[in-house]
Design a protein around this motif. Structure first.
Motif, PDB file in Angstrom:
ATOM      1  N   ILE A  18      -8.129  55.606  18.532  1.00 23.98           N
ATOM      2  CA  ILE A  18      -7.049  55.371  19.502  1.00 23.98           C
ATOM      3  C   ILE A  18      -5.813  56.200  19.167  1.00 23.98           C
ATOM      4  N   THR A  19      -5.461  56.306  17.875  1.00 26.41           N
ATOM      5  CA  THR A  19      -4.232  57.038  17.544  1.00 26.41           C
ATOM      6  C   THR A  19      -4.416  58.540  17.746  1.00 26.41           C
ATOM      7  N   GLY A  20      -5.540  59.080  17.280  1.00 29.24           N
ATOM      8  CA  GLY A  20      -5.776  60.525  17.402  1.00 29.24           C
ATOM      9  C   GLY A  20      -5.884  60.951  18.852  1.00 29.24           C
ATOM     10  N   LEU A  37     -10.984  67.314  16.556  1.00 24.65           N
ATOM     11  CA  LEU A  37     -12.257  67.327  15.819  1.00 24.65           C
ATOM     12  C   LEU A  37     -12.655  65.896  15.489  1.00 24.65           C
ATOM     13  N   GLU A  38     -13.835  65.484  15.888  1.00 25.53           N
ATOM     14  CA  GLU A  38     -14.283  64.101  15.653  1.00 25.53           C
ATOM     15  C   GLU A  38     -15.663  64.142  14.989  1.00 25.53           C
ATOM     16  N   SER A  39     -15.825  63.333  13.930  1.00 22.07           N
ATOM     17  CA  SER A  39     -17.102  63.353  13.204  1.00 22.07           C
ATOM     18  C   SER A  39     -18.199  62.589  13.954  1.00 22.07           C
ATOM     19  N   GLY A  40     -17.791  61.623  14.807  1.00 23.94           N
ATOM     20  CA  GLY A  40     -18.800  60.823  15.518  1.00 23.94           C
ATOM     21  C   GLY A  40     -19.374  61.568  16.706  1.00 23.94           C
ATOM     22  N   ALA A  52     -17.126  45.644  18.084  1.00 25.37           N
ATOM     23  CA  ALA A  52     -16.772  44.221  18.177  1.00 25.37           C
ATOM     24  C   ALA A  52     -15.269  43.974  18.211  1.00 25.37           C
ATOM     25  N   ARG A  53     -14.462  44.994  17.876  1.00 25.85           N
ATOM     26  CA  ARG A  53     -13.025  44.744  17.825  1.00 25.85           C
ATOM     27  C   ARG A  53     -12.427  44.598  19.227  1.00 25.85           C
ATOM     28  N   ILE A  54     -11.594  43.596  19.354  1.00 22.97           N
ATOM     29  CA  ILE A  54     -10.849  43.392  20.590  1.00 22.97           C
ATOM     30  C   ILE A  54      -9.388  43.470  20.168  1.00 22.97           C
ATOM     31  N   PHE A  55      -8.598  44.283  20.865  1.00 22.24           N
ATOM     32  CA  PHE A  55      -7.221  44.511  20.416  1.00 22.24           C
ATOM     33  C   PHE A  55      -6.196  43.719  21.220  1.00 22.24           C
ATOM     34  N   ALA A  56      -5.216  43.188  20.473  1.00 21.33           N
ATOM     35  CA  ALA A  56      -4.026  42.630  21.124  1.00 21.33           C
ATOM     36  C   ALA A  56      -3.039  43.788  21.224  1.00 21.33           C
ATOM     37  N   MET A  57      -2.708  44.188  22.428  1.00 18.13           N
ATOM     38  CA  MET A  57      -1.827  45.356  22.625  1.00 18.13           C
ATOM     39  C   MET A  57      -0.439  44.899  23.082  1.00 18.13           C
ATOM     40  N   GLY A 292      -1.533  56.610  11.989  1.00 16.83           N
ATOM     41  CA  GLY A 292      -2.473  55.497  12.127  1.00 16.83           C
ATOM     42  C   GLY A 292      -3.012  55.027  10.786  1.00 16.83           C
ATOM     43  N   ASP A 293      -4.268  54.564  10.795  1.00 21.65           N
ATOM     44  CA  ASP A 293      -4.851  53.978   9.581  1.00 21.65           C
ATOM     45  C   ASP A 293      -4.983  54.987   8.439  1.00 21.65           C
ATOM     46  N   SER A 294      -4.935  56.277   8.709  1.00 23.98           N
ATOM     47  CA  SER A 294      -4.993  57.242   7.601  1.00 23.98           C
ATOM     48  C   SER A 294      -3.700  57.156   6.779  1.00 23.98           C
ATOM     49  N   ALA A 302      -1.456  39.583  12.797  1.00 20.47           N
ATOM     50  CA  ALA A 302      -0.692  39.603  14.046  1.00 20.47           C
ATOM     51  C   ALA A 302      -1.179  40.707  14.976  1.00 20.47           C
ATOM     52  N   GLY A 303      -2.389  41.249  14.705  1.00 17.67           N
ATOM     53  CA  GLY A 303      -2.977  42.251  15.601  1.00 17.67           C
ATOM     54  C   GLY A 303      -2.061  43.454  15.802  1.00 17.67           C
ATOM     55  N   GLN A 304      -1.526  44.015  14.711  1.00 18.45           N
ATOM     56  CA  GLN A 304      -0.544  45.091  14.872  1.00 18.45           C
ATOM     57  C   GLN A 304      -1.051  46.481  14.479  1.00 18.45           C
ATOM     58  N   GLY A 305      -2.226  46.577  13.829  1.00 17.94           N
ATOM     59  CA  GLY A 305      -2.686  47.861  13.268  1.00 17.94           C
ATOM     60  C   GLY A 305      -2.696  49.004  14.268  1.00 17.94           C
ATOM     61  N   ALA A 306      -3.418  48.818  15.372  1.00 17.68           N
ATOM     62  CA  ALA A 306      -3.515  49.906  16.361  1.00 17.68           C
ATOM     63  C   ALA A 306      -2.179  50.107  17.065  1.00 17.68           C
ATOM     64  N   ASN A 307      -1.404  49.025  17.206  1.00 14.75           N
ATOM     65  CA  ASN A 307      -0.069  49.165  17.835  1.00 14.75           C
ATOM     66  C   ASN A 307       0.838  50.053  16.987  1.00 14.75           C
ATOM     67  N   LEU A 308       0.767  49.888  15.658  1.00 15.18           N
ATOM     68  CA  LEU A 308       1.571  50.753  14.785  1.00 15.18           C
ATOM     69  C   LEU A 308       1.071  52.195  14.882  1.00 15.18           C
TER      70      LEU A 308
HETATM   71  C1  LIG Z   1     -11.059  42.513  12.405  1.00 15.67           C
HETATM   72  C2  LIG Z   1      -9.983  43.454  12.840  1.00 15.67           C
HETATM   73  C3  LIG Z   1      -9.248  43.138  13.984  1.00 15.67           C
HETATM   74  C4  LIG Z   1      -8.206  43.983  14.388  1.00 15.67           C
HETATM   75  N1  LIG Z   1      -7.492  43.613  15.481  1.00 15.67           N
HETATM   76  C5  LIG Z   1      -6.458  44.389  15.877  1.00 15.67           C
HETATM   77  C6  LIG Z   1      -5.651  44.025  17.013  1.00 15.67           C
HETATM   78  O1  LIG Z   1      -5.843  42.994  17.657  1.00 15.67           O
HETATM   79  N2  LIG Z   1      -4.632  44.856  17.376  1.00 15.67           N
HETATM   80  C7  LIG Z   1      -4.370  45.990  16.676  1.00 15.67           C
HETATM   81  O2  LIG Z   1      -3.399  46.692  17.023  1.00 15.67           O
HETATM   82  N3  LIG Z   1      -5.129  46.375  15.616  1.00 15.67           N
HETATM   83  C8  LIG Z   1      -6.157  45.607  15.189  1.00 15.67           C
HETATM   84  N4  LIG Z   1      -6.903  45.991  14.122  1.00 15.67           N
HETATM   85  C9  LIG Z   1      -6.587  47.248  13.433  1.00 15.67           C
HETATM   86  C10 LIG Z   1      -7.197  48.449  14.132  1.00 15.67           C
HETATM   87  O3  LIG Z   1      -8.605  48.333  14.166  1.00 15.67           O
HETATM   88  C11 LIG Z   1      -6.829  49.771  13.435  1.00 15.67           C
HETATM   89  O4  LIG Z   1      -5.493  49.726  12.986  1.00 15.67           O
HETATM   90  C12 LIG Z   1      -6.981  50.966  14.404  1.00 15.67           C
HETATM   91  O5  LIG Z   1      -8.299  51.018  14.911  1.00 15.67           O
HETATM   92  C13 LIG Z   1      -6.670  52.276  13.698  1.00 15.67           C
HETATM   93  O6  LIG Z   1      -6.898  53.348  14.587  1.00 15.67           O
HETATM   94  P1  LIG Z   1      -7.024  54.838  14.050  1.00 15.67           P
HETATM   95  O7  LIG Z   1      -7.273  55.662  15.277  1.00 15.67           O
HETATM   96  O8  LIG Z   1      -5.854  55.170  13.186  1.00 15.67           O
HETATM   97  O9  LIG Z   1      -8.280  54.839  13.096  1.00 15.67           O
HETATM   98  P2  LIG Z   1      -9.818  54.585  13.455  1.00 15.67           P
HETATM   99  O10 LIG Z   1      -9.941  53.585  14.558  1.00 15.67           O
HETATM  100  O11 LIG Z   1     -10.481  54.271  12.151  1.00 15.67           O
HETATM  101  O12 LIG Z   1     -10.340  55.987  14.018  1.00 15.67           O
HETATM  102  C14 LIG Z   1     -10.597  57.081  13.166  1.00 15.67           C
HETATM  103  C15 LIG Z   1     -11.442  58.104  13.914  1.00 15.67           C
HETATM  104  O13 LIG Z   1     -11.648  59.242  13.058  1.00 15.67           O
HETATM  105  C16 LIG Z   1     -13.031  59.568  12.999  1.00 15.67           C
HETATM  106  N5  LIG Z   1     -13.289  60.174  11.692  1.00 15.67           N
HETATM  107  C17 LIG Z   1     -13.442  59.552  10.504  1.00 15.67           C
HETATM  108  N6  LIG Z   1     -13.647  60.465   9.525  1.00 15.67           N
HETATM  109  C18 LIG Z   1     -13.617  61.674  10.111  1.00 15.67           C
HETATM  110  C19 LIG Z   1     -13.748  63.013   9.622  1.00 15.67           C
HETATM  111  N7  LIG Z   1     -13.963  63.265   8.317  1.00 15.67           N
HETATM  112  N8  LIG Z   1     -13.658  64.024  10.501  1.00 15.67           N
HETATM  113  C20 LIG Z   1     -13.430  63.809  11.817  1.00 15.67           C
HETATM  114  N9  LIG Z   1     -13.296  62.553  12.337  1.00 15.67           N
HETATM  115  C21 LIG Z   1     -13.383  61.510  11.490  1.00 15.67           C
HETATM  116  C22 LIG Z   1     -13.745  58.254  13.219  1.00 15.67           C
HETATM  117  O14 LIG Z   1     -15.068  58.458  13.691  1.00 15.67           O
HETATM  118  C23 LIG Z   1     -12.833  57.580  14.262  1.00 15.67           C
HETATM  119  O15 LIG Z   1     -13.159  57.988  15.567  1.00 15.67           O
HETATM  120  C24 LIG Z   1      -7.934  45.166  13.667  1.00 15.67           C
HETATM  121  C25 LIG Z   1      -8.698  45.500  12.550  1.00 15.67           C
HETATM  122  C26 LIG Z   1      -9.686  44.650  12.122  1.00 15.67           C
HETATM  123  C27 LIG Z   1     -10.463  45.003  10.887  1.00 15.67           C
END
Ligand SMILES: Cc1cc2nc3c(=O)[nH]c(=O)nc-3n(C[C@H](O)[C@H](O)[C@H](O)COP(=O)(O)OP(=O)(O)OC[C@H]3O[C@@H](n4cnc5c(N)ncnc54)[C@H](O)[C@@H]3O)c2cc1C
Length: 405
Positions: A18-20, A37-40, A52-57, A292-294, A302-308
């Motif tokens: 979502i962030t990328g 560039l996406e590995s998937g 399975a993840r459902i996000f609170a946005m 994002g998560d990196s 509080a469902g904030q990860g993807a929002n941040l």
């Molecule tokens: C149980 C659970 C519930 C959650 N609920 C919420 C919620 O309600 N609301 C909320 O805001 N957040 C929630 N989160 C957090 C949320 O899932 C993450 O914060 C968010 O998905 C991070 O997004 P991202 O795009 O940074 O990373 P990711 O979603 O991890 O995406 C990373 C992408 O990079 C790709 N990638 C990985 N390695 C490589 C590589 N080497 N080269 C190229 N591509 C690569 C992956 O395939 C993927 O597509 C929850 C998390 C959990 C565990």
């Protein structure tokens, strides 16, 4: 691609989560040439809810997704709306209620399957001519040359750019390749996630009950009788819940939720995630930035990860677009540090706020259970404080990028 297998781009984004994907859309729409560039593998006609993840946005995230061109592509049948929130503690009578009407808003936020948001972002990217998406690609090395940075992939291709945006999640390969330290704290907790069908209608109320092993959330989906469940608990308990037959699981889930929505009549597949918090030492290096998560992961309390992550994407896009339009080098440390100063403090304060809640609600030794019951009731009776908490949680206040306003 030129003769020596090199492709030039203004920005290379790694990771189409979502962030990328949202960062790529915002940059692409502003006229920058983006390679993603996406590995998937690309999920064509992906089955909804396969993740399975459902996000609170938050409302801020909705605005960022709108500006990215994705929000209007999300099927309305996938968007759950909540306008009230009810939080209570299993050990006592303390409770707190939030209502969007109290601050003149029609909703507090949205509950949407990850897959629906991801599909909409992928559709939006296809419509932006200057974004080139490459799937099943693995970066293997990074090299800096004067004022450019190059990323080489497993298939021998080289992407030359002024800025690499690492959005490749918590186990970021890019972060490892450039040696940025990532400090992890294992909560020794897991989250069990699934979708539950309930006897009573959720009436667009998000509910969270604090149990002694962790919080149990029922988040209202578009269907009035379906809630996304996030049950944070000990890893042993999560494994036991995973192994229960359907009827025993329904019974344990409705009992843990004090039968607030009556009997559970069905659930989707149960999935368990280990929970940790983590933060990168730095968000930037010359020509490179983490979003994002990196850069950070937090408790899903509080469902904030993807929002941040979306706020990171919007803040970075705003700074990079501004530098690009002024004809400045958009990958310079001076430019990128603005992003780091803006987002790092905000992400850390949310991270530690979640830890504070976790400690407060899981600690069973007196006087904490007594204090939190009194505290919940006190906050419930202080409208100004309650409204401030609500505005912050909804993402309508607090140093937002223009894109998210
Ligand atoms: C149980 C659970 C519930 C959650 N609920 C919420 C919620 O309600 N609301 C909320 O805001 N957040 C929630 N989160 C957090 C949320 O899932 C993450 O914060 C968010 O998905 C991070 O997004 P991202 O795009 O940074 O990373 P990711 O979603 O991890 O995406 C990373 C992408 O990079 C790709 N990638 C990985 N390695 C490589 C590589 N080497 N080269 C190229 N591509 C690569 C992956 O395939 C993927 O597509 C929850 C998390 C959990 C565990």
């Amino acid at each position: 691609m030129n003769s020596n297998n090199t492709l030039d781009a203004d920005v290379v984004v790694v990771g189409a989560g979502i962030t990328g994907a949202s960062c790529a859309c915002l940059l692409g729409l502003a006229g920058l040439k983006v390679v993603l560039l996406e590995s998937g593998i690309r999920q064509i006609n992906s089955l909804k809810q396969s993740d399975a993840r459902i996000f609170a946005m938050t409302l801020a995230s909705q605005k960022i997704l709108k500006q990215s061109g994705a929000w209007n592509r999300i099927d309305q049948n996938d968007i759950g709306i909540f306008n009230k929130m009810h939080v209570w503690d299993e050990n006592g009578v303390g409770e707190i209620d939030f209502d969007s009407a109290a601050i003149c808003q029609s909703e507090l936020g949205y509950i949407i399957p990850y897959q629906a948001i991801s599909d909409a972002l992928q559709d939006a990217m296809l419509d932006i001519d200057n974004i080139r998406c490459l799937w099943s690609v693995l970066p293997v090395s990074i090299e800096r040359k004067q004022d450019t940075i190059q990323i080489k992939t497993e298939d021998g291709l080289v992407y030359k750019t002024r800025l690499i945006v690492a959005a490749d999640g918590a186990n970021s390969k890019i972060r490892q390749l450039v040696g940025i330290n990532y400090i992890r704290h294992d909560y020794k907790q897991s989250a069990l996630a699934c979708i539950a069908t309930t006897e009573f209608s959720h009436e667009q109320v998000a509910r969270q009950r604090f149990l002694k092993r962790g919080p149990l959330a029922f988040l209202p989906m578009a269907d009035q009788h379906q809630c996304a469940i996030v049950w944070s608990t000990s890893p042993e308990h999560a494994q036991r819940l995973l192994g229960l037959d359907e009827r025993s699981f329904y019974a344990e889930l409705s009992e843990a939720f004090a039968n607030e929505l009556g009997q559970i009549t069905a659930t989707s597949e149960r999935v368990v995630f280990p929970l940790s918090r983590a933060r990168a030492d730095h968000y930037t290096q010359p020509g490179l930035v983490l979003i994002g998560d990196s850069a950070h992961t937090i408790h899903p309390l509080a469902g904030q990860g993807a929002n941040l992550g979306l706020l990171d994407a919007a803040a970075l896009a705003e700074i990079v677009i501004d530098a690009y339009q002024r004809g400045r080098h958009h990958g310079r440390q001076q430019v990128l540090r603005k992003y780091e100063r803006w987002r790092k403090g905000k992400n850390h304060s949310m991270m530690y706020l979640m830890d504070g809640f976790k400690y407060l609600f899981e600690n069973q030794s007196q006087p904490l259970p007594l204090l939190r019951n009194v505290g919940l009731d006190m906050v419930n009776d202080l409208p100004l404080l309650k409204h401030a908490i609500m505005r912050r949680a909804m993402g309508i206040e607090g140093g937002l990028p223009d894109i998210a306003r």
